[in-house]
Design a protein around this motif. Structure first.
Motif, PDB file in Angstrom:
ATOM      1  N   ALA A   1      52.971 130.064 136.812  1.00 46.00           N
ATOM      2  CA  ALA A   1      52.783 130.395 135.361  1.00 46.00           C
ATOM      3  C   ALA A   1      54.023 129.949 134.582  1.00 46.00           C
ATOM      4  O   ALA A   1      54.475 130.769 133.775  1.00 46.00           O
ATOM      5  CB  ALA A   1      52.708 131.941 135.361  1.00 46.00           C
TER       6      ALA A   1
ATOM      7  N   MET B   1      47.515 137.264 135.830  1.00 44.74           N
ATOM      8  CA  MET B   1      48.585 136.541 135.923  1.00 44.74           C
ATOM      9  C   MET B   1      49.975 137.410 135.956  1.00 44.74           C
ATOM     10  O   MET B   1      50.679 137.345 136.713  1.00 44.74           O
ATOM     11  CB  MET B   1      48.716 135.167 135.091  1.00 44.74           C
ATOM     12  CG  MET B   1      49.995 134.567 135.052  1.00 44.74           C
ATOM     13  SD  MET B   1      51.222 135.079 134.061  1.00 44.74           S
ATOM     14  CE  MET B   1      51.030 134.608 132.543  1.00 44.74           C
TER      15      MET B   1
ATOM     16  N   CYS C   1      54.052 128.056 131.866  1.00 47.46           N
ATOM     17  CA  CYS C   1      53.762 128.227 130.378  1.00 47.46           C
ATOM     18  C   CYS C   1      53.716 129.823 129.719  1.00 47.46           C
ATOM     19  O   CYS C   1      53.612 130.004 128.586  1.00 47.46           O
ATOM     20  CB  CYS C   1      52.696 127.351 129.729  1.00 47.46           C
ATOM     21  SG  CYS C   1      51.303 128.208 130.241  1.00 47.46           S
ATOM     22  N   GLY C   2      53.957 130.761 130.845  1.00 48.15           N
ATOM     23  CA  GLY C   2      54.140 132.042 130.251  1.00 48.15           C
ATOM     24  C   GLY C   2      52.471 132.598 129.761  1.00 48.15           C
ATOM     25  O   GLY C   2      52.541 133.631 129.391  1.00 48.15           O
ATOM     26  N   GLY C   3      51.418 131.980 130.384  1.00 51.73           N
ATOM     27  CA  GLY C   3      49.959 132.491 130.018  1.00 51.73           C
ATOM     28  C   GLY C   3      49.451 131.779 128.763  1.00 51.73           C
ATOM     29  O   GLY C   3      48.590 132.434 128.373  1.00 51.73           O
TER      30      GLY C   3
ATOM     31  N   LEU D   1      41.972 130.231 135.621  1.00 50.68           N
ATOM     32  CA  LEU D   1      43.485 130.413 135.433  1.00 50.68           C
ATOM     33  C   LEU D   1      43.818 131.884 135.399  1.00 50.68           C
ATOM     34  O   LEU D   1      42.965 132.483 134.343  1.00 50.68           O
ATOM     35  CB  LEU D   1      43.976 129.770 133.984  1.00 50.68           C
ATOM     36  CG  LEU D   1      43.870 128.211 134.080  1.00 50.68           C
ATOM     37  CD1 LEU D   1      44.127 127.787 132.696  1.00 50.68           C
ATOM     38  CD2 LEU D   1      44.656 127.537 135.271  1.00 50.68           C
TER      39      LEU D   1
ATOM     40  N   ALA E   1      47.787 128.903 128.930  1.00 48.10           N
ATOM     41  CA  ALA E   1      46.921 127.830 129.172  1.00 48.10           C
ATOM     42  C   ALA E   1      47.296 126.497 128.857  1.00 48.10           C
ATOM     43  O   ALA E   1      46.640 125.630 128.348  1.00 48.10           O
ATOM     44  CB  ALA E   1      45.468 128.010 128.445  1.00 48.10           C
ATOM     45  N   SER E   2      48.750 126.257 129.152  1.00 49.25           N
ATOM     46  CA  SER E   2      49.105 124.894 129.027  1.00 49.25           C
ATOM     47  C   SER E   2      49.709 124.228 130.151  1.00 49.25           C
ATOM     48  O   SER E   2      49.990 123.078 129.934  1.00 49.25           O
ATOM     49  CB  SER E   2      50.463 125.063 127.786  1.00 49.25           C
ATOM     50  OG  SER E   2      50.257 125.841 126.913  1.00 49.25           O
ATOM     51  N   CYS E   3      49.729 124.813 131.349  1.00 45.00           N
ATOM     52  CA  CYS E   3      50.238 124.455 132.478  1.00 45.00           C
ATOM     53  C   CYS E   3      49.705 124.292 133.695  1.00 45.00           C
ATOM     54  O   CYS E   3      50.077 123.533 134.423  1.00 45.00           O
ATOM     55  CB  CYS E   3      51.736 125.126 132.733  1.00 45.00           C
ATOM     56  SG  CYS E   3      51.435 126.827 133.464  1.00 45.00           S
ATOM     57  N   ALA E   4      48.701 124.944 133.920  1.00 45.47           N
ATOM     58  CA  ALA E   4      47.823 125.049 134.881  1.00 45.47           C
ATOM     59  C   ALA E   4      48.500 125.377 136.192  1.00 45.47           C
ATOM     60  O   ALA E   4      48.167 125.238 137.288  1.00 45.47           O
ATOM     61  CB  ALA E   4      47.193 123.679 135.082  1.00 45.47           C
ATOM     62  N   THR E   5      49.495 126.155 135.974  1.00 37.40           N
ATOM     63  CA  THR E   5      50.259 126.498 137.411  1.00 37.40           C
ATOM     64  C   THR E   5      50.002 128.088 137.798  1.00 37.40           C
ATOM     65  O   THR E   5      50.570 128.815 138.529  1.00 37.40           O
ATOM     66  CB  THR E   5      51.642 126.406 137.466  1.00 37.40           C
ATOM     67  OG1 THR E   5      52.259 127.164 136.444  1.00 37.40           O
ATOM     68  CG2 THR E   5      51.989 125.007 136.991  1.00 37.40           C
ATOM     69  N   CYS E   6      48.793 128.638 137.310  1.00 38.44           N
ATOM     70  CA  CYS E   6      48.312 130.085 137.690  1.00 38.44           C
ATOM     71  C   CYS E   6      47.154 129.913 138.094  1.00 38.44           C
ATOM     72  O   CYS E   6      46.480 130.934 138.164  1.00 38.44           O
ATOM     73  CB  CYS E   6      48.458 130.920 136.298  1.00 38.44           C
ATOM     74  SG  CYS E   6      47.258 130.672 135.037  1.00 38.44           S
TER      75      CYS E   6
ATOM     76  N   CYS F   1      45.855 133.615 133.935  1.00 42.06           N
ATOM     77  CA  CYS F   1      46.503 133.946 132.793  1.00 42.06           C
ATOM     78  C   CYS F   1      45.408 134.423 131.743  1.00 42.06           C
ATOM     79  O   CYS F   1      45.560 134.899 130.507  1.00 42.06           O
ATOM     80  CB  CYS F   1      47.482 132.885 132.159  1.00 42.06           C
ATOM     81  SG  CYS F   1      46.887 131.439 131.448  1.00 42.06           S
TER      82      CYS F   1
HETATM   83  S1  FES Z   1      50.372 130.525 133.110  1.00 38.55           S
HETATM   84 FE1  FES Z   1      50.304 128.369 132.323  1.00 38.55          FE
HETATM   85  S2  FES Z   1      48.131 127.985 132.255  1.00 38.55           S
HETATM   86 FE2  FES Z   1      48.405 130.034 132.916  1.00 38.55          FE
END
Ligand code: FES
Lengths: 407, 107
Positions: free
Chosen positions: B38, B25, B40-42, B85, B44-49, B87
């Motif tokens: 990304a 990521m 949440c910056g990596g 993901l 594993a909280s947002c699922a946008t990566c 990240c």
């Molecule tokens: S950056 Fe948020 S889940 Fe990977």
């Protein structure tokens, strides 16, 4: 680190009236984005950072834009907590608290109870034909859900609402009103007692809640840390989902043709949620303090400078969102900033998405037939309607009076 | 230094070379690859990566971890057997030549 309490050299100084900002912050933000994307605002005592790209940039640099802020009102209100910590301490606490708020847990563990609470509240008002959807539905719903997810077994929805309000007031107590401090102290003491009780119970009987998860975390989290973090979660956890619910419902009631389309296609509630959070972000800004000198938006900020990341402004940035001031569920999808970004990305995001877009909106619109804004409720987003929308640090509808055909 | 190719849904390829040990990521963000948000910056909280690993290469990349597996059920674009993901993937020399496909949407 000493904290400069004036403008950084070279930063434009912009006077903003706090009452005006509370009433409607968006014109001021538009002007700042155009002319002074980083501006010192004396009435706020911070530099306001207002463009989307700059905010995203700052969010992704937590080692420079630190969450630890000297003299923070939040620290005074609740004590040390993860929202005002940086990693690794932030991460330790967040990892301990987070599992019950992850989306699969929300779906498998909490969703049925959320739904039952929503039905109970609707049962109570359905025969009346009129209600304030904020006070009579959204607030008690999200407060009850919050008590459940946190694991505060003995606390009522009303307790949680009252505590939240008292702490929110203290968190914005720039005028140093002693009555507000007193009320907040009473609330935080009550929370400490309730958490201590829940911790004892969770030790012998884990229940999958946030408190239980923190009790059984490895390494374990101390009682005082659990207490303070529960305070923070209660402080913010009521108004955010409540406000997204209220603003989104209001936006749709003002746009019957959009509402019809959404009702015909339930998958689009998700879009309504994200667009509502973008359009009127429940959290408008949050503070950061610089750990070192750093240049952003054309200004070099000295170490210790206070900055407010104005996500409500970033979410209306025309360079990212066309016709940004319009509520448009069909807009090309660009990520909004309403949940914050980086390590502090909103822990309640998945809870809020589920309780509001999967449950609360669909249930309200399906059960309350012929739902419409009550007589006298402004039928547009402008003008007097703004009287019901209030706040800039937090923003939402103070009431949403509606009528329907009572069964 | 492993090289990775990110493929956008429209077929555009973005070639990125990053040091071993770099998170996939981060490599994407550092090179301005579009389509990785990304939030949440990596963590594993947002699922946008979210990315899809090329089916031929899922072996060397390995399976998702538990938290990641949970988040993958809630990505904006459909989950597939090759979903990961980005990240949660660390680059190494064995992943040199990795091809990942970007989903239509992340939020
Ligand atoms: S950056 Fe948020 S889940 Fe990977």
């Amino acid at each position: 680190m000493n904290t400069p309490t004036t403008a950084a050299p070279g930063a434009p100084v912009v006077e903003l009236d706090l009452d005006e900002l509370r009433r409607d912050p968006y014109p001021a933000y538009a002007e700042l984005r155009r002319t002074a994307p980083l501006a010192w605002v004396p009435s706020v005592g911070r530099h306001l950072l207002t463009r989307y790209d700059d905010i995203v940039h700052a969010e992704k640099l937590p080692e420079v834009f630190s969450s630890r802020e000297e003299g923070s009102l939040l620290l005074r209100t609740v004590g040390p907590n993860m929202l005002r910590e940086d990693d690794p301490d932030h991460r330790r606490l967040r990892s301990a608290a987070e599992p019950p708020t992850r989306p699969r847990q929300v779906r498998d563990r909490w969703a049925d109870a959320f739904e039952k609470t929503a039905h109970d509240l609707l049962d109570r008002i359905a025969g009346r034909g009129e209600a304030d959807l904020i006070a009579d539905f959204a607030e008690p719903l999200v407060a009850a859900n919050l008590a459940l997810v946190l694991g505060l077994r003995g606390a009522s929805a009303e307790d949680v609402s009252d505590w939240s309000r008292a702490m929110m007031a203290a968190n914005g107590n720039y005028a140093d009103d002693p009555g507000i401090w007193l009320r907040a102290e009473r609330a935080t003491r009550a929370i400490e007692d309730a958490v201590a009780e829940a911790v004892t119970a969770a030790r012998s009987e884990p229940d999958g809640s946030v408190i239980s998860s923190m009790v059984h975390a490895d390494p374990p989290v101390e009682l005082s840390e659990i207490q303070n973090n529960v305070k923070v979660i209660i402080g913010g956890g009521v108004n955010e989902p409540r406000d997204v619910f209220g603003v989104g419902a209001w936006a749709l009631l003002n746009r019957p043709e959009v509402l019809d389309r959404v009702l015909a296609e339930p998958a689009s509630w998700k879009r309504v949620f994200e667009e509502t959070a973008r359009w009127v972000s429940p959290i408008g800004m949050y503070p950061r303090q610089l750990t070192r000198e750093y240049e952003i938006a054309g200004v070099t900020l000295p170490a210790g400078s206070r900055v407010a990341l104005v996500i409500a402004s970033g979410n209306r940035d025309e360079s990212v969102f066309e016709r940004a001031e319009e509520f448009d569920v069909d807009r090309p999808h660009r990520p909004h900033l309403a949940f914050g970004g980086g390590p502090h990305f909103c822990m309640g995001a998945w809870v809020a998405r589920h309780e509001v877009s999967a449950l609360a909106w669909p249930l309200v619109f399906s059960r309350l037939r012929g739902l419409r804004l009550a007589e006298g409720t402004p039928a547009s987003d402008d003008g007097p309607a703004a009287g019901r929308l209030d706040g800039w640090v937090f923003r939402g509808l103070t009431s949403l009076n509606v009528t329907w055909q009572a069964a | 230094m492993p090289t990775v190719i990110f493929r956008s849904p429209d077929g555009t390829a973005h070639q990125v070379t990053a040091a071993s040990g770099t998170v996939l990521m981060q490599a994407a963000l550092a090179h301005g690859v579009p389509g990785i948000v990304a939030e949440c910056g990596g963590n594993a909280s947002c699922a946008t990566c979210h990315v899809y690993i090329d089916p031929a290469q899922t072996g060397p990349v390995g399976p998702p971890n538990d938290v990641e597996d949970e988040m993958l059920d809630f990505t904006a674009a459909e989950r597939r057997p090759t979903s990961r993901l980005s990240c949660q993937i660390r680059l190494s020399d064995t992943l040199d030549g990795l091809v990942v496909h970007l989903p239509e949407e992340q939020v």
